[in-house]
Design a protein around this motif. Structure first.
Motif, mmCIF file in Angstrom:
data_model
loop_
_atom_site.group_PDB
_atom_site.id
_atom_site.type_symbol
_atom_site.label_atom_id
_atom_site.label_comp_id
_atom_site.label_asym_id
_atom_site.label_seq_id
_atom_site.Cartn_x
_atom_site.Cartn_y
_atom_site.Cartn_z
ATOM 1 N N ASN A 100 0.820 -1.213 0.000
ATOM 2 C CA ASN A 100 0.000 0.000 0.000
ATOM 3 C C ASN A 100 0.855 1.264 0.000
ATOM 4 O O ASN A 100 0.559 2.233 -0.697
ATOM 5 N N LEU A 101 1.917 1.255 0.792
ATOM 6 C CA LEU A 101 2.781 2.434 0.880
ATOM 7 C C LEU A 101 3.495 2.701 -0.438
ATOM 8 O O LEU A 101 3.734 3.860 -0.802
ATOM 9 N N CYS A 102 3.815 1.635 -1.179
ATOM 10 C CA CYS A 102 4.576 1.784 -2.423
ATOM 11 C C CYS A 102 3.717 2.233 -3.598
ATOM 12 O O CYS A 102 4.218 2.344 -4.725
ATOM 13 N N LEU A 103 2.464 2.520 -3.344
ATOM 14 C CA LEU A 103 1.604 3.032 -4.409
ATOM 15 C C LEU A 103 1.903 4.502 -4.719
ATOM 16 O O LEU A 103 1.381 5.039 -5.690
ATOM 17 N N VAL A 104 2.720 5.153 -3.881
ATOM 18 C CA VAL A 104 3.145 6.523 -4.183
ATOM 19 C C VAL A 104 4.645 6.516 -4.487
ATOM 20 O O VAL A 104 5.410 5.734 -3.915
ATOM 21 N N LEU A 105 5.051 7.375 -5.408
ATOM 22 C CA LEU A 105 6.415 7.370 -5.933
ATOM 23 C C LEU A 105 7.486 7.499 -4.852
ATOM 24 O O LEU A 105 8.481 6.757 -4.851
ATOM 25 N N GLU A 106 7.294 8.441 -3.946
ATOM 26 C CA GLU A 106 8.319 8.667 -2.920
ATOM 27 C C GLU A 106 8.605 7.405 -2.114
ATOM 28 O O GLU A 106 9.758 7.119 -1.771
ATOM 29 N N ASN A 107 7.561 6.652 -1.818
ATOM 30 C CA ASN A 107 7.748 5.439 -1.022
ATOM 31 C C ASN A 107 8.344 4.291 -1.826
ATOM 32 O O ASN A 107 9.008 3.422 -1.271
ATOM 33 N N LYS A 108 8.107 4.278 -3.143
ATOM 34 C CA LYS A 108 8.784 3.277 -3.982
ATOM 35 C C LYS A 108 10.296 3.449 -3.871
ATOM 36 O O LYS A 108 11.032 2.481 -3.685
ATOM 37 N N CYS A 109 10.735 4.690 -4.012
ATOM 38 C CA CYS A 109 12.174 4.985 -3.924
ATOM 39 C C CYS A 109 12.712 4.588 -2.556
ATOM 40 O O CYS A 109 13.792 3.982 -2.452
ATOM 41 N N ARG A 110 11.980 4.913 -1.510
ATOM 42 C CA ARG A 110 12.415 4.561 -0.159
ATOM 43 C C ARG A 110 12.518 3.044 0.004
ATOM 44 O O ARG A 110 13.477 2.528 0.589
ATOM 45 N N ALA A 111 11.517 2.332 -0.491
ATOM 46 C CA ALA A 111 11.496 0.875 -0.336
ATOM 47 C C ALA A 111 12.693 0.231 -1.031
ATOM 48 O O ALA A 111 13.324 -0.688 -0.496
ATOM 49 N N VAL A 112 13.016 0.719 -2.226
ATOM 50 C CA VAL A 112 14.168 0.171 -2.961
ATOM 51 C C VAL A 112 15.453 0.459 -2.200
ATOM 52 O O VAL A 112 16.316 -0.420 -2.051
ATOM 53 N N ARG A 113 15.582 1.689 -1.693
ATOM 54 C CA ARG A 113 16.773 2.044 -0.914
ATOM 55 C C ARG A 113 16.923 1.184 0.340
ATOM 56 O O ARG A 113 18.032 0.859 0.765
ATOM 57 N N GLU A 114 15.794 0.806 0.926
ATOM 58 C CA GLU A 114 15.817 0.038 2.173
ATOM 59 C C GLU A 114 15.944 -1.470 1.952
ATOM 60 O O GLU A 114 15.861 -2.246 2.899
ATOM 61 N N GLY A 115 16.137 -1.882 0.700
ATOM 62 C CA GLY A 115 16.395 -3.297 0.445
ATOM 63 C C GLY A 115 15.176 -4.164 0.233
ATOM 64 O O GLY A 115 15.243 -5.396 0.393
ATOM 65 N N ALA A 116 14.064 -3.565 -0.162
ATOM 66 C CA ALA A 116 12.836 -4.341 -0.322
ATOM 67 C C ALA A 116 12.942 -5.394 -1.418
ATOM 68 O O ALA A 116 12.405 -6.500 -1.283
ATOM 69 N N VAL A 117 13.636 -5.067 -2.514
ATOM 70 C CA VAL A 117 13.690 -5.981 -3.658
ATOM 71 C C VAL A 117 14.287 -7.331 -3.280
ATOM 72 O O VAL A 117 13.721 -8.388 -3.581
ATOM 73 N N GLY A 118 15.422 -7.308 -2.600
ATOM 74 C CA GLY A 118 16.070 -8.563 -2.216
ATOM 75 C C GLY A 118 15.216 -9.404 -1.285
ATOM 76 O O GLY A 118 15.119 -10.628 -1.445
ATOM 77 N N VAL A 119 14.595 -8.752 -0.307
ATOM 78 C CA VAL A 119 13.758 -9.476 0.666
ATOM 79 C C VAL A 119 12.541 -10.074 -0.034
ATOM 80 O O VAL A 119 12.190 -11.244 0.178
ATOM 81 N N ILE A 120 11.907 -9.290 -0.898
ATOM 82 C CA ILE A 120 10.710 -9.767 -1.593
ATOM 83 C C ILE A 120 11.038 -10.930 -2.523
ATOM 84 O O ILE A 120 10.331 -11.948 -2.553
ATOM 85 N N LEU A 121 12.120 -10.803 -3.270
ATOM 86 C CA LEU A 121 12.510 -11.886 -4.188
ATOM 87 C C LEU A 121 12.800 -13.181 -3.445
ATOM 88 O O LEU A 121 12.408 -14.270 -3.875
ATOM 89 N N LYS A 122 13.479 -13.053 -2.320
ATOM 90 C CA LYS A 122 13.811 -14.254 -1.523
ATOM 91 C C LYS A 122 12.536 -14.963 -1.067
ATOM 92 O O LYS A 122 12.438 -16.194 -1.114
#
Length: 449
Positions: free
Chosen positions: A315-337
């Motif tokens: 839900n938070l990543c539905l806005v651009l600013e939070n997408k950038c934050r999530a990527v910076r905080e390592g969301a991609v690696g955790v989600i893929l795993k």
């Protein structure tokens, strides 16, 4: 004794007749459905039986409620009727709320039953008696008659009780814990009680008073009950902005995602998800630093908490600013795993699609082995939505990273995964799969079988 016997016979006689009529109706219905030229008389008879059954149902309900020997402890001493909302007066006597509240509103300060002077007018829900009444009625097939309730009286009583509970928040630790437990229960069971917080300006600050920033988990049981109360309150639309605008609410929720019992962390995540349904709150929550602890909670993998954390991140990543934050905080690696481990695949693929609009996220996906994972899901999953999301992510990866093309080509040669999806997938999946195939053909000048 003779009277009791008669009373027991009434519902039994009705039940016998109901059974007989039910069997007769069943035969008629089968006849009507089986014969194309069934008679109008058969249909009329079926309707007559239905009317009789309805009357018996009403008769049975009214007779049982009126005549069954209701246990004395289930009757309100004022109305003498079975209680629908039992509450305890200061003297320890239990009454049905609307009747005792009306007594108090008339200015009486004594117990109607014992005539004792009462020390206060707070009415405490008697959950034990309520459950006993519910069980007793259920076992006898009784539907409680709806009481005549004065809404103003009821709301006034709830406000008074809420005020007394909130006052305990600045009292002793034992009072705080007792009040927090009761507030958790009331805000879960009663939507009307949740609504009271939006009508009371200082309710939220008083509720949060026992939780000090930086030390919210000093008393884990108190923290769990208060955080769960906040979650319950966040369900009510009028409370969403109210909670987000309080300077302490979201920081306390974020802290509670980091530190607390598993249930506390899960409910804090659920509260952030609930609050983030307002777009304006998404930005506030994102700026509060919520994404990092949510991602950590997802990474830790406790079943109770992961789904709430994943929902909040999406839900938070539905806005651009939070997408950038999530990527910076390592969301991609955790989600893929998690996806590779077949955990919350549906929810997390939906989040990965959103993050794929960020170049850094796409680069990470390629480096972390997303392509074989996505192709595997496209080949083996029974979920059309998951195949669609995988094709969308893979399309973006292929557009940005030609080094991943050979993997895609090998999969296509071995299993025709993209060709099958381009022909049989959802409309979006077809477009994405066809786009990838066209990309490969143009770039490598090869023809797939």
């Amino acid at each position: 004794m003779a009277e009791a016997g008669i009373l027991e016979t009434i519902p039994r006689t009705i039940m016998t007749k109901e059974t007989e009529l039910g069997k007769e109706l069943e035969k008629l219905v089968k006849t009507i459905l089986a014969e194309e030229d069934c008679t109008v008389e058969a249909i009329d008879e079926a309707m007559r039986i239905l009317r009789v059954l309805k009357e018996l149902k009403i008769k049975k309900s009214s007779k049982v409620v009126d005549n069954t020997a209701i246990p004395e402890e289930f009757r309100c001493p004022i109305s003498t009727k079975i209680m629908s909302d039992p509450v305890v007066l200061a003297t320890g006597q239990t009454y049905d709320r609307p009747f005792i509240q009306r007594w108090l509103n008339e200015g009486h300060r004594t117990c109607p039953k014992t005539q004792q002077v009462i020390s206060h007018t707070i009415l405490i829900p008697n959950h034990l008696v309520q459950e006993m009444i519910s069980k007793w009625c259920y076992e006898r097939g009784i539907e409680l008659p709806k009481p005549l309730v004065d809404e103003d009286v009821h709301a006034g009583a709830d406000r008074s009780y809420l005020k007394s509970l909130l006052e305990k928040m600045s009292s002793s630790l034992s009072d705080q814990k007792e009040a927090a437990k009761e507030l958790r229960l009331l805000t879960k069971r009663m939507p009307s009680f949740r609504a009271l917080f939006s009508d009371t300006s200082d309710a939220i600050p008083k509720l949060l008073d026992p939780l000090s920033r930086g030390r919210a988990n000093t008393h884990p049981d108190l923290q769990e009950n208060l955080i769960t109360t906040i979650f319950n309150l966040s369900i009510h639309e009028d409370n969403k902005q109210l909670l987000a605008e309080n300077p302490h609410a979201i920081p306390l929720l974020v802290e509670s995602v980091r530190f607390g019992t598993t249930e506390t962390r899960s409910n804090a995540s659920a509260a952030l998800f609930s609050l983030s349904t307002l777009d304006s709150n998404k930005l506030i929550i994102g700026k509060s630093g919520a994404l990092r602890p949510l991602i950590d909670l997802l990474k830790e993998g406790h079943p109770l908490a992961m789904k709430d954390a994943a929902s909040a991140i999406f839900n938070l990543c539905l806005v651009l600013e939070n997408k950038c934050r999530a990527v910076r905080e390592g969301a991609v690696g955790v989600i893929l795993k998690k996806i590779m481990d077949s955990i919350l695949v549906d929810e997390l693929l939906a989040t990965l699609v959103i993050l794929a609009s960020q170049p850094k996220a796409v680069e990470e996906m390629g480096m972390l082995g997303a392509v074989p994972c996505l192709l595997g899901i496209m080949r083996e999953s029974s979920s059309e939505r998951n195949k669609e999301n995988c094709s969308a992510i893979l399309h973006t990866i292929c557009l940005n990273d030609r080094t991943k093309w050979p993997l895609v080509m090998e999969e296509e040669k071995a299993n025709a995964t993209l060709s099958i999806l381009a022909e049989h997938g959802t409309s979006r999946a077809k477009r994405k799969a066809a786009g990838i195939l066209q990309m490969m053909k143009r770039g490598a000048s090869i023809t797939f079988r």
